[in-house]
Enzyme design. Structure first.
Site, PDB file in Angstrom:
ATOM      1  N   ARG A 187       0.926  -1.241  -0.070  1.00  0.00           N
ATOM      2  CA  ARG A 187      -0.056   0.029  -0.133  1.00  0.00           C
ATOM      3  C   ARG A 187       1.170   1.307   0.104  1.00  0.00           C
ATOM      4  O   ARG A 187       1.898   1.161   0.683  1.00  0.00           O
ATOM      5  CB  ARG A 187      -0.754   0.084   1.000  1.00  0.00           C
ATOM      6  CG  ARG A 187      -2.175  -0.989   1.151  1.00  0.00           C
ATOM      7  CD  ARG A 187      -2.997  -0.198  -0.087  1.00  0.00           C
ATOM      8  NE  ARG A 187      -4.173  -1.285  -0.269  1.00  0.00           N
ATOM      9  CZ  ARG A 187      -4.272  -2.346  -1.147  1.00  0.00           C
ATOM     10  NH1 ARG A 187      -3.150  -2.774  -2.004  1.00  0.00           N
ATOM     11  NH2 ARG A 187      -5.165  -3.231  -1.079  1.00  0.00           N
ATOM     12  N   HIS A 237      -0.340   0.212 -10.023  1.00  0.00           N
ATOM     13  CA  HIS A 237      -0.730  -0.810  -9.087  1.00  0.00           C
ATOM     14  C   HIS A 237      -1.609  -1.981  -9.844  1.00  0.00           C
ATOM     15  O   HIS A 237      -2.702  -2.403  -9.819  1.00  0.00           O
ATOM     16  CB  HIS A 237      -2.220  -0.038  -8.299  1.00  0.00           C
ATOM     17  CG  HIS A 237      -2.464  -0.577  -7.089  1.00  0.00           C
ATOM     18  ND1 HIS A 237      -3.056   0.167  -6.180  1.00  0.00           N
ATOM     19  CD2 HIS A 237      -2.558  -2.144  -6.715  1.00  0.00           C
ATOM     20  CE1 HIS A 237      -3.248  -0.837  -4.953  1.00  0.00           C
ATOM     21  NE2 HIS A 237      -2.973  -1.765  -5.687  1.00  0.00           N
TER      22      HIS A 237
HETATM   23  C1  GLV Z   1      -3.898  -5.017  -4.496  1.00  0.00           C
HETATM   24  O1  GLV Z   1      -3.773  -4.012  -4.071  1.00  0.00           O
HETATM   25  C2  GLV Z   1      -4.672  -5.921  -3.473  1.00  0.00           C
HETATM   26  O2  GLV Z   1      -5.077  -5.567  -2.429  1.00  0.00           O
HETATM   27  O3  GLV Z   1      -4.697  -7.153  -3.890  1.00  0.00           O
END
Ligand code: GLV
Length: 345
Positions: A260, A308
């Site tokens: 994160r 991401h």
């Molecule tokens: C990606 O961010 C996840 O939480 O799998």
């Protein structure tokens, strides 16, 4: 997270008996089949979700998040990425919420979430495997100085250089050794990197040197040539990698951030790169996503920004993981990967 969406609180721990036993959540269902409501991939993904769930959860009707005919009383399960606040509280017979991703912070930030509702993290092995692949790619890019290679390519310059050391001489430190961290550790060890891990409480994992708790963090950082962040977002992990902590890393260390974005104080990281203390940062997660166009990280020659995308799993694998958890809940058991409100992940 993850490109699984259309674009992309704390309460006491649930009492397991009350939460997971019996059919208490079924009142008002009037014979119609229970509904699994999906918010992931938008309407275009619904046929694939339906096919995936038909194979593993027959008897459940899969409906999309924006279905105009939805009867809220029929919703028994929800599978979501970033539900809008208040929405989940509107389903009186809901028995669990499943995250389409490994993290659940995009669900738990809803202030209206019913306090004892079970929330289940995505446990599909593909998810851990894909993050492990990303971390391995990033570690190798750091080892072989990918920014220098790319700069030479761009300039059309034949720049024959070799890294000062091999993987065997480069220690990777992984912050977070859950399923994903352990998968990454195994892949990195397979290449030859010595691996160490830092966790809240001590973990004994074969071949991975263990550091635990805040008291051992500095020693862990000081011996991590490549630091990998795969921690969830919790009050304890926020801004953990600030100026002082980044300074503890060995000179020339690299950073991979794939948990994160709140873990890393981005201006502090960029300053450490500018000062030459760190060599290269591969960042997949950010405090604000998408990363704003004016972020200096985009232009930094020693930063790779990705959108991401480290973790992903097929709809089939995610449906199987949800079906396993549903079976556990229906059997009165605690599902694997249950979010723990005390721990915060
Ligand atoms: C990606 O961010 C996840 O939480 O799998």
């Amino acid at each position: 997270m993850l490109g699984f969406g259309p674009t992309r609180s704390e309460y006491g721990p649930p009492t397991l008996r009350g939460t997971f036993s019996g059919q208490a959540g079924c009142r008002g269902m009037s014979g119609a089949s229970p509904v699994l409501l999906v918010r992931s991939g938008g309407p275009a993904a619904l046929p694939e979700w339906r096919a995936a769930f038909a194979a593993v959860l027959p008897g459940i009707e899969v409906l999309g998040w924006t279905d105009p005919d939805l009867d809220p009383a029929r919703v028994r399960w929800v599978l979501v990425w970033e539900p809008e606040p208040g929405r989940i509280a509107g389903y009186p017979n809901l028995r669990a919420v499943f995250s389409t991703a490994a993290g659940v912070d995009h669900i738990t930030r809803d202030p209206f979430l019913p306090p004892h509702l079970p929330i289940v993290r995505m446990g599909a092995e593909e998810m851990a495997r894909s993050v492990g692949e990303y971390v391995t790619m990033a570690a190798l890019m750091i080892l072989r100085d990918a920014p220098r290679m790319l700069a030479a390519h761009e300039a059309g310059r034949w720049d024959a250089f070799f890294p000062p050391r091999t993987a065997r001489e480069t220690r990777v430190g992984i912050l977070g050794l859950g399923r994903i961290g352990q998968m990454a550790a195994g892949m990195l060890r397979g290449i030859g990197f010595p691996v160490q891990g830092w966790t809240r409480t001590r973990r004994t994992i074969q071949g991975v040197e263990s550091f635990a708790g805040i008291d051992e963090l500095d020693a862990f950082l000081a011996s991590s040539d490549i630091l990998v962040g795969i921690l969830p977002d919790t009050p304890q992990t926020r801004a953990l990698l600030n100026r002082e902590r980044l300074a503890k890393l060995p000179k020339g260390a690299g950073l991979v951030s794939a948990g994160r974005g709140t873990l890393v104080v981005l201006p502090d990281l960029l300053a450490a790169l500018d000062a030459g203390h760190l060599s290269f940062a591969v960042l997949d997660v950010f405090e604000t996503e998408p990363l704003p166009p004016d972020s200096p990280a985009w232009k930094h020659p020693r930063v790779l920004v990705t959108a991401h995308v480290a973790g992903f799993a097929s709809r089939r694998a995610r449906a199987e993981s949800v079906a396993r958890a549903v079976a556990q809940i229906e059997a009165g058991e605690q599902p694997d990967n249950l979010y723990d409100r005390e721990r915060g992940y």
